[in-house]
Scaffold this active site. Structure first.
Site, short mmCIF file in Angstrom:
data_model
loop_
_atom_site.label_atom_id
_atom_site.label_comp_id
_atom_site.label_asym_id
_atom_site.label_seq_id
_atom_site.Cartn_x
_atom_site.Cartn_y
_atom_site.Cartn_z
CG ASP A 63 -1.67 1.35 1.46
OD1 ASP A 63 -2.38 1.56 0.51
OD2 ASP A 63 -1.67 1.66 2.44
CG ASP A 93 -1.68 7.77 0.72
OD1 ASP A 93 -2.03 8.78 0.66
OD2 ASP A 93 -1.50 6.93 -0.42
CG ASP A 110 -1.96 2.52 6.53
OD1 ASP A 110 -2.08 2.03 5.29
OD2 ASP A 110 -2.28 3.25 6.96
#
Length: 215
Positions: free
Chosen positions: A9, A11, A167
């Protein structure tokens, strides 16, 4: 190493983007005379792509038609300012370099607009990514597994040799939907308690820990 491809991922995983996202969103809110939002509020808004970010930021009574120009303004402004304060988290560049030197494929799958995703990866990780995929028409956003599966197919990797790193709860569900292992990171936009509550099975607190997991 057991895994030959790591899909990240962007961001909250590779890049700290919250400062620029907040600044761009509040510019957009001011432009339309709407209330601004704190960094903590924006932290909770992100993860599902720009249209969902704008939906969460706008007043609840706003219709999709009212949100459309807000979304366009945000996307235009953010594309120009997405690199103002954004930077890799500590240890990320070293991690990517080690993976690269060991012949591990490195891919990025993000719900951020494809143009911004590519611009950031090109600027922040020159020569370190093998495949970069942002939000594109015709490809459902995460947690749909379509983008991840496309990366795996394009790079010739199977589920057993692919690792996904993210995250958020969106990332956990994306990996689950794609049938691959997920490693969650605690330095991003969601804390450990949130990740555990949403099904995280493996959580790391520093990029270096990923190398140990892969051996």
């Amino acid at each position: 190493m057991k895994y030959t491809l790591v899909i990240f991922d962007l961001d909250g995983t590779l890049l700290e983007t919250l400062t620029d996202l907040t600044a761009s969103l509040n510019h957009t809110m001011r432009h339309f005379g709407l209330p601004e939002h704190s960094t903590d509020e924006v932290r909770g808004f992100v993860g599902n792509g720009i249209p969902k970010l704008i939906e969460r930021a706008c007043p609840p009574e706003y219709t999709p038609e009212q949100r459309e120009p807000v979304c366009r303004e945000f996307m235009g402004y953010y594309l120009e300012h997405c690199k103002d304060a954004t930077a890799p988290y500590d240890g990320i560049l070293s991690l990517l370099e080690k993976l690269k030197s060991n012949g591990i494929g490195i891919a990025v799958s993000s719900n951020k607009a494809d143009e911004a995703t590519r611009a950031l990866c090109s600027r922040m990780f020159p020569g370190l990514t093998d495949y970069v995929l942002g939000s594109r028409k015709g490809i459902p956003n995460k947690p749909a597994p379509d983008g991840v599966r496309m990366i795996m197919e394009e790079m010739g990797r199977g589920t057993e040799e692919t690792l996904y790193v993210g995250d958020s709860d969106v990332d956990i569900r994306t990996a689950e939907n794609a049938g691959i292992r997920c490693v969650s990171v605690s330095w991003g936009f969601r804390n450990v308690d949130f990740l555990l509550a949403h099904g995280a099975k493996t959580i790391i607190g520093h990029p270096e820990e990923l190398i140990l997991l892969m051996q």
